[in-house]
Design a protein around this motif. Structure first.
Motif, PDB file in Angstrom:
ATOM      1  N   UNK A  83       0.799  -1.312  -0.092  1.00 43.20           N
ATOM      2  CA  UNK A  83      -0.114   0.013  -0.058  1.00 43.20           C
ATOM      3  C   UNK A  83       0.599   1.203   0.108  1.00 43.20           C
ATOM      4  N   UNK A  84       1.653   1.233   0.748  1.00 40.42           N
ATOM      5  CA  UNK A  84       2.713   2.432   0.926  1.00 40.42           C
ATOM      6  C   UNK A  84       3.627   2.679  -0.232  1.00 40.42           C
ATOM      7  N   UNK A  85       3.958   1.698  -0.878  1.00 40.40           N
ATOM      8  CA  UNK A  85       4.682   1.530  -2.131  1.00 40.40           C
ATOM      9  C   UNK A  85       3.859   2.150  -3.284  1.00 40.40           C
ATOM     10  N   UNK A  86       2.578   1.601  -3.435  1.00 40.50           N
ATOM     11  CA  UNK A  86       1.633   2.005  -4.502  1.00 40.50           C
ATOM     12  C   UNK A  86       1.492   3.503  -4.335  1.00 40.50           C
ATOM     13  N   UNK A  87       1.294   4.043  -3.289  1.00 34.77           N
ATOM     14  CA  UNK A  87       0.896   5.351  -3.096  1.00 34.77           C
ATOM     15  C   UNK A  87       2.071   6.303  -3.490  1.00 34.77           C
ATOM     16  N   UNK A  88       3.247   5.718  -3.243  1.00 37.16           N
ATOM     17  CA  UNK A  88       4.596   6.360  -3.873  1.00 37.16           C
ATOM     18  C   UNK A  88       4.850   6.443  -5.169  1.00 37.16           C
ATOM     19  N   UNK A  89       4.528   5.342  -5.649  1.00 38.33           N
ATOM     20  CA  UNK A  89       4.892   5.178  -7.420  1.00 38.33           C
ATOM     21  C   UNK A  89       3.716   5.828  -8.040  1.00 38.33           C
ATOM     22  N   UNK A  90       2.402   5.888  -7.274  1.00 40.01           N
ATOM     23  CA  UNK A  90       1.240   6.705  -8.058  1.00 40.01           C
ATOM     24  C   UNK A  90       1.714   8.177  -7.970  1.00 40.01           C
ATOM     25  N   UNK A  91       2.239   8.671  -7.062  1.00 42.90           N
ATOM     26  CA  UNK A  91       2.793  10.075  -7.187  1.00 42.90           C
ATOM     27  C   UNK A  91       3.816  10.152  -8.036  1.00 42.90           C
ATOM     28  N   UNK A  92       4.828   9.457  -8.204  1.00 42.97           N
ATOM     29  CA  UNK A  92       5.997   9.337  -9.259  1.00 42.97           C
ATOM     30  C   UNK A  92       5.147   9.336 -10.641  1.00 42.97           C
ATOM     31  N   UNK A  93       4.159   8.551 -10.878  1.00 39.42           N
ATOM     32  CA  UNK A  93       3.679   8.409 -12.317  1.00 39.42           C
ATOM     33  C   UNK A  93       3.147  10.031 -12.713  1.00 39.42           C
ATOM     34  N   UNK A  94       2.632  10.603 -11.820  1.00 36.11           N
ATOM     35  CA  UNK A  94       2.130  12.093 -12.013  1.00 36.11           C
ATOM     36  C   UNK A  94       3.423  13.035 -12.210  1.00 36.11           C
ATOM     37  N   UNK A  95       4.457  12.496 -11.615  1.00 35.27           N
ATOM     38  CA  UNK A  95       5.579  13.715 -11.705  1.00 35.27           C
ATOM     39  C   UNK A  95       6.602  13.522 -12.644  1.00 35.27           C
ATOM     40  N   UNK A  96       6.885  12.232 -13.219  1.00 36.04           N
ATOM     41  CA  UNK A  96       7.974  11.627 -13.966  1.00 36.04           C
ATOM     42  C   UNK A  96       7.520  10.964 -15.093  1.00 36.04           C
ATOM     43  N   UNK A  97       8.411  10.862 -16.195  1.00 34.67           N
ATOM     44  CA  UNK A  97       8.058   9.981 -17.311  1.00 34.67           C
ATOM     45  C   UNK A  97       8.308   8.675 -16.776  1.00 34.67           C
ATOM     46  N   UNK A  98       7.712   7.655 -17.460  1.00 38.98           N
ATOM     47  CA  UNK A  98       7.830   6.189 -17.026  1.00 38.98           C
ATOM     48  C   UNK A  98       9.307   5.567 -16.948  1.00 38.98           C
ATOM     49  N   UNK A  99      10.394   5.946 -17.720  1.00 36.69           N
ATOM     50  CA  UNK A  99      11.580   5.556 -17.691  1.00 36.69           C
ATOM     51  C   UNK A  99      12.567   6.335 -16.887  1.00 36.69           C
ATOM     52  N   UNK A 100      12.050   7.088 -16.067  1.00 34.62           N
ATOM     53  CA  UNK A 100      12.892   8.116 -14.916  1.00 34.62           C
ATOM     54  C   UNK A 100      13.695   7.319 -14.087  1.00 34.62           C
ATOM     55  N   UNK A 101      14.809   7.818 -13.704  1.00 31.97           N
ATOM     56  CA  UNK A 101      15.790   7.174 -12.734  1.00 31.97           C
ATOM     57  C   UNK A 101      15.389   7.059 -11.593  1.00 31.97           C
ATOM     58  N   UNK A 102      14.322   7.940 -11.262  1.00 33.88           N
ATOM     59  CA  UNK A 102      13.743   8.027  -9.718  1.00 33.88           C
ATOM     60  C   UNK A 102      13.197   6.584  -9.276  1.00 33.88           C
ATOM     61  N   UNK A 103      12.593   5.988 -10.402  1.00 38.07           N
ATOM     62  CA  UNK A 103      11.992   4.544  -9.968  1.00 38.07           C
ATOM     63  C   UNK A 103      12.962   3.825  -9.484  1.00 38.07           C
TER      64      UNK A 103
END
Ligand code: ASP
Ligand code: MG
Length: 431
Positions: free
Chosen positions: A70-90
């Motif tokens: 659940x925690x991971x999903x919330x963070x990836x959800x935020x990343x999806x709105x801020x970055x491109x799919x292949x961003x290093x942040x993932x």
């Protein structure tokens, strides 16, 4: 050594979703030409969520992985709105969460507090990775600093105490070269490290304190805490009407208020700032141009009544098993344990045969304390109480606060009244 640095702190509420991260970046655009050291908390309610992961792992409930998901999903959800799919942040975020997965693969550690710090600290680490990546993406060059490389604590987990001389030396070594490089520096609140490189935390809501530690170490020009309220208020608006914002506050007043439970700033925050006369601004991230509250050494001797409410209080009435007076040697015996367990005592009083104290009721600390003294002392315990403190009080205000409450312990000292109170239980009524 004085450095032309400003320290900013953004808490969980200012980083609760993608839009709020964007809002933080847009505030920071206005400080492009400043040297900033930015301290961030975990995003939204992540710390609470990770606490549940720890409890599930320790209790072997079988839910730890699911809660972490659940925690991971919330963070990836935020990343999806801020970055491109292949961003290093993932990859960076993933590598950080993996640390928790490794812990969950093992049997729960005997030392709950140790395990807690290793897991819960990930909230700040992930948050700082995401925010740093986003600031860079928004053309705000930002270096990532691991706060654990600077803040050395003792090894009392969940309540680490800063080891100042070593921390100061590490700051010189690690942070100064980063300042020289220019741009922003972004780091985590709340976390530190022991001499053996184990992660510690500084106590809940400790990110303000981290910002104050860095402000002190760098002798910063100023520190700003960005909050979801317009500044320091005279009381919690969720509990009281007619709350007003204070424009200016002295360090002393701020220390007193936060000590008694005003939640706006962590109580340990002011002292490091006061020691170096660093002004503190409390401002709203929702209205960044508004003035907020300015806290400094200037004395203001006229304040309106201010109310702080601290929940989860326990009242312990301690008496000797042999009915002897509670004498100094007893009190010092009790306080040895209190200090060792880092129990926060908010009020105390002694009578002939008993010693009464009101403490923060955190986890099972109170039970463990009572167990430790059980052979010599009898304890009457009352829990679920609140501590209400009014500074600059008026009698009619105190009167109205008593309504619907039983006052278990009260203390008046100068312009301050503190009351340990219990809700009056609902009476059975005839129908
Ligand atoms: N994330 C930590 C907490 O929620 C520290 C902080 O927010 O100040 O307690
Ligand atoms: Mg917070």
């Amino acid at each position: 050594m004085k450095h032309p640095v400003k320290v900013f702190k953004f808490g969980g509420a200012s980083l609760r979703d993608a839009d709020s991260v964007k809002n933080v970046a847009s505030i920071l655009q206005g400080y492009k030409s400043d040297r900033l050291l930015i301290v961030v908390s975990a995003m939204g309610k992540t710390t609470d969520a990770l606490e549940k992961v720890v409890a599930a792992h320790a209790g072997k409930t079988g839910e730890a992985y699911e809660l972490l998901e659940g925690v991971k999903k919330a963070h990836y959800g935020i990343c999806d709105q801020l970055f491109d799919k292949n961003d290093e942040v993932y990859a960076a975020v993933n590598d950080t969460f993996v640390e928790i997965e490794w812990i969950l693969e093992e049997e729960p550690h005997d030392n709950y507090d140790y395990m807690y710090d290793q897991i819960v600290s990930v909230g700040e680490l992930v948050s700082s990775k995401i925010v740093q990546a986003f600031l860079n993406k928004m053309n705000l060059p930002t270096q990532w600093l691991d706060a654990r490389d600077v803040i050395l604590t003792d090894d009392i987990f969940r309540e680490g105490w800063v080891q100042w001389p070593e921390t100061e030396a590490r700051c010189e070594k690690v942070v100064l070269p980063m300042i020289e490089k220019g741009g922003f520096i972004l780091t985590q609140g709340f976390i530190g490290s022991t001499q053996e490189n184990f992660t510690t935390t500084l106590g809940r809501e400790g990110s303000d304190y981290t910002a104050a530690i860095f402000s002190y170490l760098l002798d910063a020009d100023s520190m700003t805490i960005w909050k979801d309220v317009p500044g320091v208020l005279t009381a919690d608006p969720r509990l009281f009407d007619n709350v007003t914002k204070l424009d200016r506050l002295s360090y002393k007043e701020a220390i007193e208020m936060t000590y008694y439970g005003a939640k706006v700033i962590h109580p340990k925050t002011i002292k490091p700032l006061q020691n170096k006369s660093i002004p503190l601004y409390v401002k709203s991230f929702k209205d960044p141009d508004a003035e907020g509250t300015f806290i400094s050494g200037e004395v203001e001797d006229h304040y309106p009544p201010m109310i702080a409410v601290e929940q989860n209080q326990a009242l312990l009435q301690i008496s000797t098993r042999d009915f002897s007076f509670v004498a100094e040697h007893h009190i010092s015996y009790l306080f040895n344990f209190i200090a060792e367990m880092r129990i926060q005592v908010n009020m105390m009083q002694n009578t002939a045969i008993s010693f009464v104290m009101c403490v923060n009721d955190i986890d099972d600390k109170v039970e463990r304390f009572i167990e430790k003294i059980d052979d010599k002392f009898k304890v009457i315990l009352d829990r679920g109480l609140e501590l209400v403190t009014v500074r600059h009080y008026r009698d009619d205000l105190i009167e109205s606060l008593h309504e619907g409450k039983i006052v278990m312990l009260e203390e008046r000292l100068g312009n301050t009244v503190s009351m340990v109170m219990k809700k009056v239980p609902m009476m059975k009524r005839k129908i």
